[in-house]
Write an enzyme that holds these catalytic residues in place. Structure first.
Site, PDB file in Angstrom:
ATOM      1  N   HIS A 131       0.837  -1.201   0.000  1.00  0.00           N
ATOM      2  CA  HIS A 131       0.000   0.000   0.000  1.00  0.00           C
ATOM      3  C   HIS A 131       0.866   1.242   0.000  1.00  0.00           C
ATOM      4  O   HIS A 131       1.950   1.269   0.583  1.00  0.00           O
ATOM      5  CB  HIS A 131      -0.948   0.025   1.212  1.00  0.00           C
ATOM      6  CG  HIS A 131      -0.281  -0.253   2.520  1.00  0.00           C
ATOM      7  ND1 HIS A 131       0.084  -1.524   2.916  1.00  0.00           N
ATOM      8  CD2 HIS A 131       0.108   0.573   3.525  1.00  0.00           C
ATOM      9  CE1 HIS A 131       0.649  -1.470   4.114  1.00  0.00           C
ATOM     10  NE2 HIS A 131       0.686  -0.204   4.499  1.00  0.00           N
ATOM     11  N   HIS A 133       0.941   5.099   1.199  1.00  0.00           N
ATOM     12  CA  HIS A 133       0.327   6.130   2.042  1.00  0.00           C
ATOM     13  C   HIS A 133       0.426   7.458   1.287  1.00  0.00           C
ATOM     14  O   HIS A 133       1.524   7.848   0.863  1.00  0.00           O
ATOM     15  CB  HIS A 133       1.100   6.309   3.355  1.00  0.00           C
ATOM     16  CG  HIS A 133       1.081   5.124   4.272  1.00  0.00           C
ATOM     17  ND1 HIS A 133       0.250   5.041   5.363  1.00  0.00           N
ATOM     18  CD2 HIS A 133       1.806   3.975   4.278  1.00  0.00           C
ATOM     19  CE1 HIS A 133       0.473   3.904   6.018  1.00  0.00           C
ATOM     20  NE2 HIS A 133       1.418   3.240   5.371  1.00  0.00           N
TER      21      HIS A 133
HETATM   22  P1  5GP Z   1       1.685   0.165   7.399  1.00  0.00           P
HETATM   23  O1  5GP Z   1       2.029   0.379   8.837  1.00  0.00           O
HETATM   24  O2  5GP Z   1       1.597  -1.294   7.059  1.00  0.00           O
HETATM   25  O3  5GP Z   1       2.559   0.927   6.439  1.00  0.00           O
HETATM   26  O4  5GP Z   1       0.262   0.812   7.193  1.00  0.00           O
HETATM   27  C1  5GP Z   1      -0.925   0.158   7.473  1.00  0.00           C
HETATM   28  C2  5GP Z   1      -1.956   1.221   7.647  1.00  0.00           C
HETATM   29  O5  5GP Z   1      -3.232   0.617   7.598  1.00  0.00           O
HETATM   30  C3  5GP Z   1      -1.872   1.964   8.972  1.00  0.00           C
HETATM   31  O6  5GP Z   1      -1.653   3.337   8.743  1.00  0.00           O
HETATM   32  C4  5GP Z   1      -3.218   1.692   9.644  1.00  0.00           C
HETATM   33  O7  5GP Z   1      -3.715   2.805  10.340  1.00  0.00           O
HETATM   34  C5  5GP Z   1      -4.088   1.302   8.470  1.00  0.00           C
HETATM   35  N1  5GP Z   1      -5.158   0.381   8.793  1.00  0.00           N
HETATM   36  C6  5GP Z   1      -5.044  -0.774   9.494  1.00  0.00           C
HETATM   37  N2  5GP Z   1      -6.236  -1.385   9.596  1.00  0.00           N
HETATM   38  C7  5GP Z   1      -7.129  -0.584   8.934  1.00  0.00           C
HETATM   39  C8  5GP Z   1      -8.524  -0.683   8.698  1.00  0.00           C
HETATM   40  O8  5GP Z   1      -9.203  -1.629   9.112  1.00  0.00           O
HETATM   41  N3  5GP Z   1      -9.107   0.313   7.995  1.00  0.00           N
HETATM   42  C9  5GP Z   1      -8.382   1.380   7.505  1.00  0.00           C
HETATM   43  N4  5GP Z   1      -9.047   2.307   6.821  1.00  0.00           N
HETATM   44  N5  5GP Z   1      -7.059   1.502   7.724  1.00  0.00           N
HETATM   45  C10 5GP Z   1      -6.434   0.528   8.426  1.00  0.00           C
END
Ligand code: 5GP
Length: 145
Positions: A131, A133
């Protein structure tokens, strides 16, 4: 009074950041389905800001900026993270970045924005479905933490 509020916001922010880091460090890197599959399949709700046949973009549940959107491929195809990318993924990787630009414009981020891809435990990745951001709506700092 204002300083007091700023101080409390700063403490709360560091707590949130600490818990996100903790979530990332407890996440196990894997190619198994993630919460994002449930979002793609509409099994859990989210706030969609963009969707086409290949890409879904929705608001992050724990926003780190006034605008914080996640942009994901609808078909994971082994892309648990960027470090899993192979040459066959070039089209979708390019499309995700181009979509980020479209969404930035759609969301009115004329003054700039930041793109982040966390990868693996050291990169603080917590969801193993690639993903992007898209963060904006405030002045960013450099270097990132
Ligand atoms: P990472 O830390 O893997 O780069 O980012 C994962 C992101 O997914 C985090 O910013 C977290 O807040 C978001 N996230 C996790 N679970 C959910 C969810 O159920 N719904 C949404 N909209 N975001 C989520």
């Amino acid at each position: 009074m204002e300083e007091n509020i700023k101080g409390r916001i700063s403490v709360l922010s560091s707590h949130i950041m600490a818990s996100e880091k903790a979530a990332a460090l407890t996440a196990v890197p894997s190619d198994s389905p993630t919460i994002f599959d449930k979002i793609i399949n509409k099994e859990i709700p989210c706030n969609v800001v963009y969707e086409d046949d290949k890409v879904l973009a929705f608001k992050d549940i724990s926003p780190q900026a006034p605008t914080h959107i996640l942009i994901i491929p609808k078909v994971k195809d082994g892309l648990a993270g960027l470090s899993k990318a192979e040459e066959r993924h070039c089209d979708i990787l390019g499309r995700l970045l181009y979509t980020a630009k479209l969404i930035a414009k759609q969301e009115g981020l004329e003054d700039g924005f930041r793109i982040v891809i966390n990868d693996g435990p050291n990169g603080c990745q917590s969801v193993y479905h690639l993903h992007i951001h898209l963060l904006g709506g405030r002045q960013m700092n450099w270097p990132p933490g």
